[in-house]
Design a protein around this motif. Sequence first.
Motif, PDB file in Angstrom:
ATOM      1  N   GLY A  68      50.648  47.172  45.347  1.00  0.00           N
ATOM      2  CA  GLY A  68      51.036  46.421  46.529  1.00  0.00           C
ATOM      3  C   GLY A  68      50.385  46.948  47.794  1.00  0.00           C
ATOM      4  O   GLY A  68      50.413  46.302  48.839  1.00  0.00           O
ATOM      5  N   ASN A  69      49.803  48.118  47.735  1.00  0.00           N
ATOM      6  CA  ASN A  69      49.090  48.699  48.865  1.00  0.00           C
ATOM      7  C   ASN A  69      47.595  48.436  48.659  1.00  0.00           C
ATOM      8  O   ASN A  69      47.036  48.868  47.647  1.00  0.00           O
ATOM      9  CB  ASN A  69      49.365  50.206  48.926  1.00  0.00           C
ATOM     10  N   PRO A  70      46.922  47.756  49.580  1.00  0.00           N
ATOM     11  CA  PRO A  70      45.502  47.452  49.373  1.00  0.00           C
ATOM     12  C   PRO A  70      44.581  48.668  49.506  1.00  0.00           C
ATOM     13  O   PRO A  70      43.397  48.568  49.187  1.00  0.00           O
ATOM     14  CB  PRO A  70      45.196  46.418  50.457  1.00  0.00           C
ATOM     15  N   HIS A  71      45.098  49.801  49.958  1.00  0.00           N
ATOM     16  CA  HIS A  71      44.312  51.045  50.108  1.00  0.00           C
ATOM     17  C   HIS A  71      43.041  50.791  50.927  1.00  0.00           C
ATOM     18  O   HIS A  71      41.964  51.278  50.588  1.00  0.00           O
ATOM     19  CB  HIS A  71      43.954  51.640  48.743  1.00  0.00           C
ATOM     20  N   THR A  72      43.175  50.040  52.005  1.00  0.00           N
ATOM     21  CA  THR A  72      42.014  49.663  52.808  1.00  0.00           C
ATOM     22  C   THR A  72      41.320  50.849  53.476  1.00  0.00           C
ATOM     23  O   THR A  72      40.105  50.840  53.633  1.00  0.00           O
ATOM     24  CB  THR A  72      42.405  48.639  53.892  1.00  0.00           C
ATOM     25  N   LYS A  73      42.078  51.871  53.836  1.00  0.00           N
ATOM     26  CA  LYS A  73      41.469  53.035  54.498  1.00  0.00           C
ATOM     27  C   LYS A  73      40.586  53.839  53.556  1.00  0.00           C
ATOM     28  O   LYS A  73      39.740  54.612  53.996  1.00  0.00           O
ATOM     29  CB  LYS A  73      42.547  53.953  55.066  1.00  0.00           C
ATOM     30  N   ALA A  74      40.798  53.674  52.244  1.00  0.00           N
ATOM     31  CA  ALA A  74      40.036  54.440  51.258  1.00  0.00           C
ATOM     32  C   ALA A  74      39.060  53.553  50.482  1.00  0.00           C
ATOM     33  O   ALA A  74      38.678  53.874  49.366  1.00  0.00           O
ATOM     34  CB  ALA A  74      40.985  55.139  50.305  1.00  0.00           C
ATOM     35  N   GLY A  75      38.687  52.416  51.052  1.00  0.00           N
ATOM     36  CA  GLY A  75      37.705  51.561  50.398  1.00  0.00           C
ATOM     37  C   GLY A  75      38.258  50.751  49.238  1.00  0.00           C
ATOM     38  O   GLY A  75      37.512  50.365  48.349  1.00  0.00           O
ATOM     39  N   GLY A  76      39.557  50.525  49.207  1.00  0.00           N
ATOM     40  CA  GLY A  76      40.150  49.695  48.167  1.00  0.00           C
ATOM     41  C   GLY A  76      40.663  50.446  46.957  1.00  0.00           C
ATOM     42  O   GLY A  76      41.145  49.843  46.014  1.00  0.00           O
ATOM     43  N   ARG A  77      40.561  51.755  46.965  1.00  0.00           N
ATOM     44  CA  ARG A  77      41.064  52.573  45.856  1.00  0.00           C
ATOM     45  C   ARG A  77      41.939  53.684  46.422  1.00  0.00           C
ATOM     46  O   ARG A  77      41.618  54.272  47.456  1.00  0.00           O
ATOM     47  CB  ARG A  77      39.905  53.167  45.075  1.00  0.00           C
ATOM     48  N   CYS A  78      43.020  53.981  45.737  1.00  0.00           N
ATOM     49  CA  CYS A  78      43.936  55.017  46.200  1.00  0.00           C
ATOM     50  C   CYS A  78      43.183  56.340  46.416  1.00  0.00           C
ATOM     51  O   CYS A  78      42.407  56.759  45.565  1.00  0.00           O
ATOM     52  CB  CYS A  78      45.057  55.205  45.181  1.00  0.00           C
ATOM     53  N   PRO A  79      43.406  57.002  47.544  1.00  0.00           N
ATOM     54  CA  PRO A  79      42.666  58.230  47.848  1.00  0.00           C
ATOM     55  C   PRO A  79      43.253  59.495  47.227  1.00  0.00           C
ATOM     56  O   PRO A  79      42.662  60.562  47.351  1.00  0.00           O
ATOM     57  CB  PRO A  79      42.759  58.305  49.373  1.00  0.00           C
ATOM     58  N   ARG A  80      44.394  59.399  46.573  1.00  0.00           N
ATOM     59  CA  ARG A  80      45.055  60.609  46.079  1.00  0.00           C
ATOM     60  C   ARG A  80      44.329  61.217  44.891  1.00  0.00           C
ATOM     61  O   ARG A  80      43.995  60.553  43.925  1.00  0.00           O
ATOM     62  CB  ARG A  80      46.491  60.301  45.717  1.00  0.00           C
ATOM     63  N   GLY A  81      44.112  62.515  44.997  1.00  0.00           N
ATOM     64  CA  GLY A  81      43.441  63.259  43.947  1.00  0.00           C
ATOM     65  C   GLY A  81      44.385  64.270  43.313  1.00  0.00           C
ATOM     66  O   GLY A  81      45.374  64.674  43.923  1.00  0.00           O
ATOM     67  N   HIS A  82      44.072  64.680  42.114  1.00  0.00           N
ATOM     68  CA  HIS A  82      44.923  65.613  41.384  1.00  0.00           C
ATOM     69  C   HIS A  82      44.965  66.978  42.079  1.00  0.00           C
ATOM     70  O   HIS A  82      43.939  67.507  42.490  1.00  0.00           O
ATOM     71  CB  HIS A  82      44.427  65.773  39.951  1.00  0.00           C
ATOM     72  N   ASP A  83      46.167  67.497  42.203  1.00  0.00           N
ATOM     73  CA  ASP A  83      46.447  68.802  42.828  1.00  0.00           C
ATOM     74  C   ASP A  83      46.154  68.845  44.330  1.00  0.00           C
ATOM     75  O   ASP A  83      46.114  69.912  44.925  1.00  0.00           O
ATOM     76  CB  ASP A  83      45.701  69.944  42.137  1.00  0.00           C
ATOM     77  N   ARG A  84      45.936  67.681  44.944  1.00  0.00           N
ATOM     78  CA  ARG A  84      45.770  67.624  46.396  1.00  0.00           C
ATOM     79  C   ARG A  84      47.071  67.149  47.015  1.00  0.00           C
ATOM     80  O   ARG A  84      47.813  66.388  46.422  1.00  0.00           O
ATOM     81  CB  ARG A  84      44.656  66.651  46.775  1.00  0.00           C
ATOM     82  N   HIS A  85      47.315  67.556  48.226  1.00  0.00           N
ATOM     83  CA  HIS A  85      48.540  67.153  48.915  1.00  0.00           C
ATOM     84  C   HIS A  85      48.419  65.714  49.395  1.00  0.00           C
ATOM     85  O   HIS A  85      47.382  65.316  49.934  1.00  0.00           O
ATOM     86  CB  HIS A  85      48.829  68.079  50.100  1.00  0.00           C
ATOM     87  N   ALA A  86      49.491  64.941  49.193  1.00  0.00           N
ATOM     88  CA  ALA A  86      49.513  63.541  49.611  1.00  0.00           C
ATOM     89  C   ALA A  86      49.674  63.428  51.129  1.00  0.00           C
ATOM     90  O   ALA A  86      49.171  62.499  51.741  1.00  0.00           O
ATOM     91  CB  ALA A  86      50.631  62.789  48.903  1.00  0.00           C
TER      92      ALA A  86
END
Length: 111
Positions: free
Chosen positions: A29-47
């Motif tokens: 439901g989140n278009p993730h527009t700030k990250a180019g259309g893909r969720c920016p969260r990476g493994h072991d990184r802080h959200a």
Amino acid sequence: MSEPIVYADQWRTVMAMAGRRCQCTGQCGNPHTKAGGRCPRGHDRHASKHRGPVRLLAAPADLTLSALAAASLPPGELWAWCPDCHDAARRAAQRTKRHTTSADQDALFSL
């Protein structure tokens, strides 16, 4: 780097294919527009500043599958999901499935 104990080989394969980044492209439901259309969260990184590190999980791209069907999928049919995207996308997929199923059942009684 943290890894799951149970299905580590499959998990590592999925994470390597995903570049250790959530593969959600808006299914949550989140278009993730700030990250180019893909969720920016990476493994072991802080959200965020106030949350702990994200632990990605390997789950089916088709979130309407049963648990039994999902457990038998090969790594190529799994995606890396952050918990927030996975939960939201699963809820949206279940809502859509229920809506479609109820509409199909209503057609049974329209003679």
